[in-house]
Scaffold this active site. Structure first.
Site, PDB file in Angstrom:
ATOM      1  N   ARG A 170       0.822  -1.229   0.000  1.00 26.83           N
ATOM      2  CA  ARG A 170       0.000   0.000   0.000  1.00 26.83           C
ATOM      3  C   ARG A 170       0.850   1.271   0.000  1.00 26.83           C
ATOM      4  NH1 ARG A 170      -2.275  -3.623  -1.396  1.00 26.83           N
ATOM      5  NH2 ARG A 170      -4.191  -4.577  -0.628  1.00 26.83           N
ATOM      6  N   SER A 220     -11.792  -1.249   2.416  1.00 25.54           N
ATOM      7  CA  SER A 220     -11.073  -1.754   3.585  1.00 25.54           C
ATOM      8  C   SER A 220     -10.393  -0.592   4.300  1.00 25.54           C
ATOM      9  CB  SER A 220     -10.037  -2.791   3.141  1.00 25.54           C
ATOM     10  OG  SER A 220      -9.374  -3.334   4.239  1.00 25.54           O
ATOM     11  N   GLU A 290      -5.552   2.178   6.064  1.00 23.16           N
ATOM     12  CA  GLU A 290      -5.278   2.070   4.639  1.00 23.16           C
ATOM     13  C   GLU A 290      -5.941   3.241   3.910  1.00 23.16           C
ATOM     14  OE1 GLU A 290      -6.699  -0.885   1.049  1.00 23.16           O
ATOM     15  OE2 GLU A 290      -5.853  -1.798   2.848  1.00 23.16           O
TER      16      GLU A 290
END
EC number: 1.3.1.98
Length: 299
Positions: A170, A220, A290
């Site tokens: 990420r 998410s 995230e």
């Protein structure tokens, strides 16, 4: 030239626009100025004009993995979704930053190109996928990137190779240096079109079964800590279904926070902080988000 003058130069501009119109959570305060460039030239003109006038600059893609605080964003916000061209050259798919990663993956599939199946259900833009090194079902954006074209904050175009992008979980180089992704080239492999599409349709069905797609959400919320899964920890901590204001930890997938109606960004952030606090006390782990969180709080 001032920002307000750019509308007379053919660039789509608005003032004091609620960004809740564009975020997947349906939350977020106003943008002082909002622009939708259609090409590299318009984007560069916006960046240079913001620089010349000392105006803060924020660039957004499809706003699918983003929380914008209720106070909104000062200065100029650029949304790249009208820069959405996709082309195929041999085994390479080249997409502008505002194209959705889903459309890019399906374009590849329809040309019998394999490698982007994992992105069949990711709702973000190509620029966002590169920025976040988005991934799902065992695949990541970095695995298929050949090169990335960017516009620096100084208004210069340049290209990075896959290796130069410093991809990790990420993460990418452009998170560090502030460069604006304008285009990405993906190197893929020849495959069977029917099998590629069947795999993508299967992954989408799986996503629909597992994820709360019936409600607005930012996907998410948390990064996965090494050796752990976030959803089961939230369940064990007794927070699945917990609701603050209109924001609820999903009863379908505990790793998602959904807007059950009338949620504010503050509701989202308060619930995120509660989950982080509870996971820290229960498991000794610091959950990292995230989802990107930007903008200013309400005064």
């Amino acid at each position: 030239m001032k920002l307000a003058d750019l509308a007379q130069n053919g660039i789509e501009m608005e003032k004091q626009v609620p960004l809740s119109k564009y975020t997947f959570t349906k939350t977020g305060g106003p943008a002082e100025f909002l622009a939708f460039p259609r090409n590299d030239s318009q984007l560069r003109k916006l960046v240079i004009t913001a620089n010349e006038n000392n105006v803060p600059l924020t660039v957004i893609g499809n706003a699918s993995n983003l929380i914008i605080r209720d106070g909104g964003i000062d200065g100029l916000v650029i949304i790249l979704t009208k820069m959405e061209k996709i082309k195929v050259k041999g085994n390479c798919v080249i997409a502008q930053a505002g194209a959705t990663i889903v459309d890019t993956a399906f374009t590849a599939a329809h040309h019998g190109l394999s490698g982007m199946e994992f992105a069949a259900g990711i709702p973000g833009s190509v620029g966002g996928a590169v920025f976040m090194n988005a991934g799902a079902y065992g695949g990541e954006t970095c695995n298929v990137i050949q090169s990335v074209k960017v516009l620096t904050r100084a208004g210069e175009y340049k290209n990075y190779s896959q290796a130069e992008m410093k991809f990790s979980y990420r993460h990418s180089l452009v998170q560090e240096n502030g460069d604006i992704v304008t285009e990405a080239a993906f190197t893929l492999k020849k495959g069977n079109k029917s099998k590629i599409l069947a795999n993508m349709n299967y992954l989408n069905a799986l996503r629909k079964y597992k994820q709360p797609l019936e409600y607005p959400s930012c996907g998410s919320v948390f990064k996965r800590p090494a050796g752990h899964y976030v959803g089961p920890m939230i369940i064990q901590a007794g927070l699945q279904g917990k609701q603050i204001g209109g924001a609820q930890d999903s009863t379908k997938h505990a790793g998602f926070i959904v807007n059950k109606g009338g949620a504010t960004a503050t509701d989202y952030l308060n619930l995120i902080h509660l989950i982080q606090k509870k996971i820290r006390s229960s498991f000794g782990l610091d959950l990292q988000t995230e989802v990107r969180i930007i903008g200013k709080p309400n005064d």
